[in-house]
Design an enzyme around this catalytic site. Structure first.
Site, PDB file in Angstrom:
ATOM      1  N   GLY A  27       0.564  -0.793  -0.198  1.00 62.05           N
ATOM      2  CA  GLY A  27       0.154   0.151  -0.618  1.00 62.05           C
ATOM      3  C   GLY A  27       0.665   1.173   0.227  1.00 62.05           C
ATOM      4  N   GLY A  28       0.329   2.072  -0.130  1.00 65.69           N
ATOM      5  CA  GLY A  28       0.720   3.715   0.032  1.00 65.69           C
ATOM      6  C   GLY A  28       1.830   4.154   1.156  1.00 65.69           C
ATOM      7  CB  ALA A  30       3.267  -0.448   5.681  1.00 64.87           C
ATOM      8  CB  VAL A  32       1.126  -6.402   3.980  1.00 67.52           C
ATOM      9  CG1 VAL A  32       0.275  -7.714   5.476  1.00 67.52           C
ATOM     10  CG2 VAL A  32      -0.100  -5.194   4.945  1.00 67.52           C
ATOM     11  CG  ASP A 141      -8.742   4.515   4.710  1.00 69.56           C
ATOM     12  OD1 ASP A 141      -9.752   4.789   3.678  1.00 69.56           O
ATOM     13  OD2 ASP A 141      -8.079   3.683   4.461  1.00 69.56           O
TER      14      ASP A 141
END
Length: 643
Positions: A27-28, A30, A32, A141
């Site tokens: 993601g922007g 982090a 996973v 979010d």
């Protein structure tokens, strides 16, 4: 042919415990990874913040905040957070690993979902979100990417990276956070989010699940944001006529532009969803009476229809078309007709039996799930009760009870702190409810914040309750707004450990005590009042130095060893100089002259030896007789020795 670069994290051992196996998503903020917890021998998902953000305190704070927000939630529909830490320059977050897909991936495959599927997923999402709202957390979010659908059927809400305390109700003060397609009007126009902003995002998700598309589209994000702020979300049935009116109304309620007209939180919306859920499900099932109908032989397999047909009620008797086959006879025809009638009769019995069986099953199922052991019932509220009393209430409601313990920073030790499922949630009668008994708050280490700005100190102490307002203490040793001390609930300096959410008070530097010496009394009093200090007056004194005029402050002394807002400063005012007339001692003997001047409060100066003083007559004095002079000043004498 080029090969993709190998991720350097694969195979790495993080913090001596987590062995990274493969990458799950990026993601922007982090990435996973799937990892193995070597200590507990289990698979986990580990979220590692991107290296280029490691020096950005805003992102680091948000990353740690996700861990703390999610860790405060213990709910079956919220992704569990196990650990959070820092390994070298990497901040990481360890969560439970859920093999499966996201709601976004499901929508990509199926475009849109049925009303029943939508209800199932939204029930779980709202249950998890209700637990967050009850804990005072706003997700901020919500979107299909953050709804996880596990392979074993579990549905969980994740990614609390933008979560904030609901009571804060703060504006971002920067670019809008969250995905633009799900932002509420108040987030677009004012940057302000509360629990009702999450409800708006839930409504947009429901619309997308029911119709296969988002209500607002545009070439630029600002075009979409404008529609959120100015338009009303249409009903899903306007795009998909199969959507029942109950879901139309729920979407409209959740996406009303005025937050005051939306559900107050996820609990209110969940209760409404569960109220309409039976009508949504049963409206798509055939009625029991529809299973009973007159069936013709033509509808049954194996029955020839070329020569024979069954007529409805009131029709002519059964007609048998005459056959032209050689060797047929009236006896053979009669025998065939008898066999056919017997066969139809047997089939009729089986059809009736099947209809009765299905009707019985439907009635039995309705009873089991409507009023019997399989019926859903709300879990009673038992928080703060004694365990025995709470157990009795839950058992009376039809649940089995399993006791457990957990830390609770609010509920006193020995009292019930909650249940799983939570109070108010629907659960099957006869199912097991875990009853949590408080063992008091967790005892946490207290970060060292002395010498730091007050805002930084508050952020570092977010696991505790920092009381407003701060205590302002005047000191010359610390810059303004720097923390001098941290006090516990008893007003003593806090120790190295303290209970979670326990009350702490910051003692913050207000700089030095205002210097009011030399000021007119009114100005001095106003200055102290503006600084939050009290004042008192002592008896005025003469200032024979001449430096402090009459009515001005000659001294300002604190009444306490440490000066804090609200303390008192003693003010001493000047009466000016103490002037008196100089006695006339010319013509007197020196001892008599000295005695007269000292009695008037003056010092005496002369140049004669003590032995000769009785024989000296004063011939001149300075200051001259009757001249005003400051009491305590010196008068010089000139004399003549007479032998």
């Amino acid at each position: 042919m080029t090969t993709a670069p190998v991720d350097p994290m694969i195979g790495r051992l993080i913090d001596g415990r987590y062995q990274v196996r493969s990458r799950i998503a990026r993601g922007g903020m982090a990435t996973v990874y799937l990892a193995t917890d070597l200590r507990l021998e289990r698979r986990v998902a580990i979220k590692i913040m991107h290296g280029h953000l490691a020096d950005d305190n805003t992102f680091k704070t948000r990353f740690v905040q996700e861990a703390r927000s999610a860790a405060r939630l213990a709910h079956p529909n919220v992704v569990n957070v196990f650990d959070q830490g820092q390994d070298a320059d990497m901040a990481y977050l360890v969560m439970e690993y859920l093999p499966g897909i996201t709601l976004r991936e499901l929508l990509k495959d199926y475009k849109k979902l049925t009303p029943e599927q939508t209800v199932d997923i939204m029930d779980a999402v709202l249950a998890g979100l209700a637990a967050a709202h009850k804990a005072g957390i706003v997700h901020r979010d919500l979107k299909p990417e953050n709804v996880l659908l596990a392979d074993d059927g579990r549905i969980k809400l994740g990614d609390f990276g933008l979560a904030r305390a609901a009571s804060a109700n703060t504006a971002t003060g920067q670019a809008l956070l969250g995905t633009i397609a799900y932002l509420s009007p108040e987030l677009v126009t004012r940057g302000v989010a509360d629990a009702r902003s999450d409800i708006y995002a839930v409504g947009i998700m429901m619309y997308e699940m029911l119709t296969g598309e988002q209500p607002y589209v545009g070439e630029a994000p600002m075009a979409i944001a404008y529609q959120h702020a100015n338009d009303q979300v249409p009903t899903p049935s306007s795009k998909n006529p199969a959507v029942p009116v109950e879901l139309d109304e729920l979407v409209l309620w959740a996406t009303t532009r005025d937050p005051e007209e939306r559900p107050n939180d996820a609990r209110a919306m969940l209760e409404r969803l569960r109220e309409v859920e039976p009508s949504i499900r049963f409206s798509h099932l055939p009625l029991a009476t529809q299973a009973t109908m007159v069936l013709s032989d033509a509808s049954l397999p194996g029955v020839a229809t070329a020569e024979t047909s069954v007529l409805g009620a009131g029709a002519a008797p059964l007609a048998v078309t005459e056959t032209t086959s050689a060797g047929s006879s009236d006896g053979e025809d009669a025998q065939a007709l008898t066999k056919s009638a017997a066969s139809r009769k047997r089939r009729g019995y089986w059809i009736i039996a099947l209809v009765l069986l299905l009707t019985g099953l439907a009635a039995g199922t309705g009873w089991y799930f409507g009023a019997g052991p399989g019926a859903l019932a709300p879990v009673p509220e038992t928080a703060t009760l004694a365990p025995d009393a709470a157990t009795g209430i839950l058992e009376e409601a039809g649940f089995s009870v399993e006791p457990a313990e957990r830390n609770d920073p609010i509920v006193p030790a020995g009292q019930v702190s909650g249940t799983d499922p939570a109070a108010g949630e629907q659960a099957q009668r006869g199912s097991t409810v875990t009853l949590f008994v408080s063992i008091g708050p967790s005892i946490l280490p207290v970060p060292e914040v002395r010498g730091t700005p007050s805002d930084d100190a508050r952020a570092a102490l977010e696991d505790f309750t920092v009381v407003d307002p701060d205590i302002l203490q005047y000191t010359e040793d610390a810059p303004v707004d720097t923390v001098i001390d941290v006090l516990d609930a008893d007003g003593a300096t806090v120790g190295a450990e303290y209970p979670e959410l326990g009350e702490l008070t910051l003692v913050v530097s207000a700089g030095p005590v205002p210097d009011v010496v030399g000021m007119p009394v009114a100005e001095a009093e106003a200055t102290l009042t503006a600084a939050g200090l009290q004042f008192a007056h002592l008896d005025p004194v003469f200032d024979n130095s001449g430096a402090i005029a009459d009515g001005h402050v000659v001294a300002a002394e604190p009444t306490t060893e440490t000066v804090r807002q609200g303390d008192t400063i003693n003010l001493t005012l000047s009466k000016g100089q103490d002037l008196v007339a100089v006695p006339n001692v010319v013509g007197k003997k020196m001892p008599e002259a000295i005695a007269a001047l000292e009695a008037a409060g003056f010092e005496v100066g002369h140049s004669f030896p003590e032995l000769f003083l009785p024989a000296v007559t004063v011939t001149a004095q300075d200051p001259v007789a009757e001249a005003p002079a400051v009491r305590g000043s010196k008068v010089n004498l000139v004399g003549t020795l007479t032998l």
